[in-house]
Design a protein around this motif. Structure first.
Motif, mmCIF file in Angstrom:
data_model
loop_
_atom_site.group_PDB
_atom_site.id
_atom_site.type_symbol
_atom_site.label_atom_id
_atom_site.label_comp_id
_atom_site.label_asym_id
_atom_site.label_seq_id
_atom_site.Cartn_x
_atom_site.Cartn_y
_atom_site.Cartn_z
ATOM 1 N N LEU A 185 -5.062 4.277 4.494
ATOM 2 C CA LEU A 185 -4.993 3.285 3.418
ATOM 3 C C LEU A 185 -4.197 2.060 3.848
ATOM 4 O O LEU A 185 -4.612 0.914 3.619
ATOM 5 C CB LEU A 185 -4.360 3.911 2.176
ATOM 6 N N SER A 186 -3.058 2.284 4.486
ATOM 7 C CA SER A 186 -2.211 1.171 4.902
ATOM 8 C C SER A 186 -2.908 0.321 5.956
ATOM 9 O O SER A 186 -2.768 -0.909 5.969
ATOM 10 C CB SER A 186 -0.875 1.697 5.435
ATOM 11 N N LEU A 213 -9.373 -5.390 -8.266
ATOM 12 C CA LEU A 213 -9.331 -6.276 -7.106
ATOM 13 C C LEU A 213 -8.582 -7.568 -7.420
ATOM 14 O O LEU A 213 -7.851 -8.096 -6.571
ATOM 15 C CB LEU A 213 -10.763 -6.595 -6.662
ATOM 16 N N TYR A 214 -8.726 -8.054 -8.658
ATOM 17 C CA TYR A 214 -8.161 -9.370 -8.990
ATOM 18 C C TYR A 214 -7.377 -9.414 -10.305
ATOM 19 O O TYR A 214 -6.846 -10.458 -10.658
ATOM 20 C CB TYR A 214 -9.278 -10.414 -9.042
ATOM 21 N N ARG A 215 -7.296 -8.289 -11.046
ATOM 22 C CA ARG A 215 -6.500 -8.318 -12.273
ATOM 23 C C ARG A 215 -5.897 -6.938 -12.538
ATOM 24 O O ARG A 215 -6.406 -5.919 -12.080
ATOM 25 C CB ARG A 215 -7.355 -8.751 -13.463
ATOM 26 N N TYR A 239 -1.060 -4.912 -7.415
ATOM 27 C CA TYR A 239 -1.119 -5.928 -6.375
ATOM 28 C C TYR A 239 -2.594 -6.273 -6.136
ATOM 29 O O TYR A 239 -3.425 -5.363 -5.999
ATOM 30 C CB TYR A 239 -0.509 -5.418 -5.064
ATOM 31 N N PRO A 240 -2.943 -7.548 -6.110
ATOM 32 C CA PRO A 240 -4.347 -7.905 -5.885
ATOM 33 C C PRO A 240 -4.852 -7.306 -4.574
ATOM 34 O O PRO A 240 -4.130 -7.243 -3.584
ATOM 35 C CB PRO A 240 -4.333 -9.436 -5.848
ATOM 36 N N VAL A 241 -6.071 -6.856 -4.594
ATOM 37 C CA VAL A 241 -6.774 -6.237 -3.463
ATOM 38 C C VAL A 241 -6.197 -4.856 -3.144
ATOM 39 O O VAL A 241 -6.936 -3.861 -3.083
ATOM 40 C CB VAL A 241 -6.766 -7.127 -2.189
ATOM 41 N N VAL A 242 -4.876 -4.759 -2.947
ATOM 42 C CA VAL A 242 -4.254 -3.503 -2.523
ATOM 43 C C VAL A 242 -4.455 -2.404 -3.558
ATOM 44 O O VAL A 242 -4.826 -1.266 -3.220
ATOM 45 C CB VAL A 242 -2.759 -3.702 -2.233
ATOM 46 N N THR A 243 -4.209 -2.711 -4.834
ATOM 47 C CA THR A 243 -4.385 -1.698 -5.883
ATOM 48 C C THR A 243 -5.835 -1.228 -5.938
ATOM 49 O O THR A 243 -6.106 -0.044 -6.148
ATOM 50 C CB THR A 243 -3.952 -2.264 -7.245
ATOM 51 N N PHE A 244 -6.757 -2.137 -5.714
ATOM 52 C CA PHE A 244 -8.176 -1.778 -5.658
ATOM 53 C C PHE A 244 -8.430 -0.751 -4.552
ATOM 54 O O PHE A 244 -9.127 0.261 -4.754
ATOM 55 C CB PHE A 244 -9.006 -3.034 -5.427
ATOM 56 N N LEU A 245 -7.850 -0.971 -3.366
ATOM 57 C CA LEU A 245 -8.006 -0.031 -2.256
ATOM 58 C C LEU A 245 -7.304 1.290 -2.557
ATOM 59 O O LEU A 245 -7.823 2.367 -2.239
ATOM 60 C CB LEU A 245 -7.450 -0.643 -0.974
ATOM 61 N N SER A 299 0.818 -1.223 0.000
ATOM 62 C CA SER A 299 0.000 0.000 0.000
ATOM 63 C C SER A 299 0.846 1.265 0.000
ATOM 64 O O SER A 299 0.352 2.354 -0.298
ATOM 65 C CB SER A 299 -0.924 0.011 1.218
ATOM 66 N N LEU A 300 2.129 1.140 0.330
ATOM 67 C CA LEU A 300 3.020 2.297 0.349
ATOM 68 C C LEU A 300 3.524 2.660 -1.045
ATOM 69 O O LEU A 300 4.111 3.726 -1.234
ATOM 70 C CB LEU A 300 4.210 2.022 1.270
ATOM 71 N N THR A 301 3.325 1.790 -2.005
ATOM 72 C CA THR A 301 3.755 2.067 -3.372
ATOM 73 C C THR A 301 2.800 3.074 -4.019
ATOM 74 O O THR A 301 1.660 3.239 -3.586
ATOM 75 C CB THR A 301 3.796 0.775 -4.203
ATOM 76 N N PRO A 302 3.225 3.764 -5.072
ATOM 77 C CA PRO A 302 2.396 4.831 -5.649
ATOM 78 C C PRO A 302 1.295 4.293 -6.561
ATOM 79 O O PRO A 302 1.402 3.200 -7.115
ATOM 80 C CB PRO A 302 3.410 5.642 -6.460
ATOM 81 N N THR A 303 0.235 5.081 -6.693
ATOM 82 C CA THR A 303 -0.767 4.840 -7.739
ATOM 83 C C THR A 303 -0.901 6.122 -8.557
ATOM 84 O O THR A 303 0.086 6.564 -9.140
ATOM 85 C CB THR A 303 -2.109 4.352 -7.156
ATOM 86 N N LEU A 304 -2.058 6.747 -8.590
ATOM 87 C CA LEU A 304 -2.261 7.879 -9.498
ATOM 88 C C LEU A 304 -2.135 9.245 -8.836
ATOM 89 O O LEU A 304 -1.702 10.210 -9.470
ATOM 90 C CB LEU A 304 -3.636 7.768 -10.169
#
Length: 556
Positions: free
Chosen positions: A44-45, A467-469, A489-495, A28-33
């Motif tokens: 989030l974490s 969540l899964y892809r 990452y599954p689940v985490v990227t979704f969050l 969860s510490l990795t970046p998204t948008l």
């Protein structure tokens, strides 16, 4: 006593759950948008760690259900100790890199770098969030056991678990739906409504009788709402436009009807049409039907450019349909504004069709965010084929947009999801910060649709399937404003994307869900087929808006 309680609490945790929870925390510490601060990162974490723990707990349950052998007491203690050490190392390592990851987004968005990600604060907030969520999960488990234990006196044990689980889920869902969603949304809607009623000190009722909200207007100034009053009172004047172009300019016509004007979408649409006719909107060379965002806001960054490009010879009309922010409406009811958008289009388009073709204005649609989705739903293509309007500019299209989704999924092979090309480009084209509308060999048809979207916009690129892809927009080549450090990452990227969704408008102008005037200019020139502007003057107009924005930011 306290020490024994802490020990019992520690041993109550699943080793598998802690390991997977730690991996989720780290991911969860990795970046998204969208860049995060330590508060949002901590929450989030905590959610991610709890989700990972839940996955591990379920795996542990499955192990026991299959009656596989357990570790002995000594081996269990050693395993938990090792797990704790591994958890600590992984957590500290990823916390140490968190600032570097956040800076990978901030650099792309031309934001100053951060020296630290505040690991202590993130860790404490994440721990508190994790404990609260685990506490709720254990309350659910107690409820399940209590109900199933009582039922087991009357039905077989496994049947009692099924019924108990169902009852517990219904109880918790009813509480969440009734207290959090329904009551919470009512409170937020009421808060936004009170905010909408506020009158900024510098917003004065117009004295020009041609303007909406004036003494001569059909629309009451007080009933326009905060967003409507702001839209009417701001914007370039004929003097502003004429000074820039060096030519005599007209005063742009802006018409707006607030939610307080009438409870019926159809009546608000009819009022908007009558006000537009009164103001002389159908005498202009261009007319724009606007669907606002969820709060009723009309983005001046989008409308000001077309008023300059048409030298003021343009009218626009909008009707409010909600007080809620677009991202809230998207999560609860994506089609929230469709009824109002369709009602306004039906009234304006219906009258426009009755006018002589050589004397009526060219007709365009515009929508941003939830307004983009609603503008898509305002009409069906078969309804207008006999006498089509000229085009539509839709910016920041939400992930729930059915037509946008269909076009994106059916894009030409080799074009990325964040900047698709669709067939021969005669009907719809996509663009971003850098103009991508001049497609070699492509010729526009009678109806032009342009989507303006940033690759870093979570309102557009959020998807539950994350969540899964891995989402398609994460594959190479990536958008220029998406971090190369982003991983799925599954689940985490979704969050992560769920948080990005709520924070979409916190990015700098020109990124995320905050669209800049200079990027609208190329889009409007294509949609409205603007002629007579040299490349030098277009560049000068873009710089004019950039300078105006910087001056405004300096004042703030």
């Amino acid at each position: 006593m306290l020490r024994n309680s802490i020990v019992r609490f520690w041993y109550s945790f699943s080793v598998t759950g802690l390991l997977i929870g730690t991996l989720f925390f780290a991911a969860s510490l990795t970046p998204t948008l969208i860049p995060r601060n330590y508060l949002t990162q901590g929450v989030l974490s905590g959610f991610s760690a709890a989700a990972g723990y839940g996955v591990g707990f379920c795996l542990r349950w499955l192990w026991e259900y299959l009656e596989l052998p357990d570790l002995q007491s000594r081996a269990l203690r050693v395993t938990k100790l090792v797990a704790a050490i591994v958890c600590g190392i992984v957590g500290i390592t990823f916390l140490w890199r968190a600032a570097e990851w956040q800076n990978s987004i901030r650099e792309l968005m031309k934001m100053p770098p951060v020296d630290t990600a505040h690991p202590l604060e993130v860790g404490v907030i994440a721990l508190i969030t994790f404990v609260v969520l685990i506490g709720l999960a254990r309350l659910f488990k107690l409820t399940l056991y209590a109900v199933s234990g009582w039922l087991s006196r009357y039905v077989p044990k496994r049947v009692s678990y099924v019924i108990g689980s169902t009852i517990a889920i219904l109880l918790f869902w009813s509480a969440a739906d009734g207290i959090i969603f329904r009551y919470g949304l009512r409170v937020m809607d009421s808060s936004f409504q009170r905010l909408d009623a506020l009158m900024p000190a510098d917003t004065k009722q117009p004295t020009d009788p041609a303007k909406t909200g004036s003494a001569a207007s059909l629309v009451n100034w007080q009933e326009l709402g905060r967003m409507g009053r702001s839209y009417i009172a701001t914007g370039p004047t004929s003097t502003d436009i004429g000074t820039f172009t060096g030519k005599p300019a007209l005063e742009p016509i802006r018409v707006y009807v607030g939610l307080q004007s009438d409870p019926s979408p159809q009546q608000r649409a009819r009022l908007a049409l009558e006000e537009l006719k009164r103001a002389g909107g159908f005498d202009r060379s261009a007319l724009v039907i606007i669907t606002p965002t969820g709060t009723g806001w009309v983005d001046e960054q989008a409308i000001d450019p077309i008023e300059f490009l048409h030298n003021g010879d343009v009218a626009s009309v909008a009707a409010q349909y909600s007080y809620l922010a677009s991202w809230l409406s998207l999560l609860v009811e994506p089609g929230y504004g469709a009824e109002q958008s369709r009602a306004l289009f039906t009234e304006v388009y219906g009258y426009w069709r009755t006018l002589p073709k050589d004397k009526r204005p060219k007709l365009y649609l515009f929508g941003l965010s939830l307004g983009s989705l609603s503008a898509e739903l305002s009409n069906e293509l078969f309804e207008v084929l006999g006498d089509p309007y000229q085009g539509a500019l839709l910016s920041g299209p939400p992930f729930a947009s059915r037509i946008w989704r269909s076009i994106t999924d059916d894009r030409n092979p080799g074009s990325p999801e964040w900047l698709p090309q669709f067939r021969d480009g005669s009907y719809v084209r996509f663009t971003a910060q850098k103009n991508a509308l001049d497609i070699p060999g492509a010729q526009w048809g009678p109806l032009r649709v342009v989507y303006l979207q940033y690759a870093s916009d979570p309102i557009t690129f959020y998807e539950t399937a994350a969540l899964y892809r891995e989402p398609a927009w994460m594959k190479t080549p990536r958008g220029p404003d998406v971090s190369p450090e982003l991983r799925w990452y599954p689940v985490v990227t979704f969050l992560q994307l769920g948080l990005d969704l709520a924070m979409a408008t916190t990015s700098p102008m020109g990124y995320g869900h905050v669209y800049a005037a200079e990027h609208y200019i190329d889009a409007w020139m294509q949609v409205a087929d603007i002629q007579g502007w040299t490349p030098e003057n277009v560049a000068r107009l873009k710089q004019h808006f950039i300078d105006a924005r910087k001056a405004s930011e300096d004042v703030k």
